[in-house]
Design a protein around this motif. Sequence first.
Motif, PDB file in Angstrom:
ATOM      1  N   GLU A   3     -25.993  41.714  54.819  1.00 32.85           N
ATOM      2  CA  GLU A   3     -25.465  40.245  55.080  1.00 32.85           C
ATOM      3  C   GLU A   3     -25.364  39.751  54.528  1.00 32.85           C
ATOM      4  N   LYS A   4     -24.682  38.154  53.653  1.00 39.29           N
ATOM      5  CA  LYS A   4     -24.785  37.047  53.627  1.00 39.29           C
ATOM      6  C   LYS A   4     -25.408  36.471  54.866  1.00 39.29           C
ATOM      7  N   LYS A   5     -26.321  35.384  54.921  1.00 38.16           N
ATOM      8  CA  LYS A   5     -26.606  33.979  55.964  1.00 38.16           C
ATOM      9  C   LYS A   5     -25.342  33.389  55.713  1.00 38.16           C
ATOM     10  N   GLU A  36     -30.808  30.957  56.882  1.00 34.76           N
ATOM     11  CA  GLU A  36     -32.560  31.292  56.908  1.00 34.76           C
ATOM     12  C   GLU A  36     -32.740  30.066  56.688  1.00 34.76           C
ATOM     13  N   GLU A  82     -29.630  30.483  49.294  1.00 34.20           N
ATOM     14  CA  GLU A  82     -28.399  31.685  49.597  1.00 34.20           C
ATOM     15  C   GLU A  82     -27.272  31.699  50.474  1.00 34.20           C
ATOM     16  N   ASN A  84     -24.130  30.638  52.565  1.00 33.40           N
ATOM     17  CA  ASN A  84     -23.191  29.594  52.449  1.00 33.40           C
ATOM     18  C   ASN A  84     -22.776  28.149  51.974  1.00 33.40           C
TER      19      ASN A  84
END
Length: 84
Positions: A3-5, A36, A82, A84
């Motif tokens: 999962e993208k932070k 992050e 990294e 959004n």
Amino acid sequence: MIEKKFFSIITVVLNAKGDLTETIKSLREQKFKNFEYIVIDGGSTDGTKEVISKNLDMINKWKSEKDLGIYDAMNKGIGLCEGN
């Protein structure tokens, strides 16, 4: 799938280990954890690097090196983001 932070938090620091400690403490207390955390240290000599080392469970990325000032340090942090 990893999962993208949701977003990135950057702390720029130079010889301010107490402030960094308080910032990390505050982040630990947050209920929302999908971020992050990036620390950019300008080559501190006051023990800031030791604070970073003791909190690597909270810090996703970090650098400790001389920079050209606060804006250079912020740009280094942005380059590591990294979220959004």
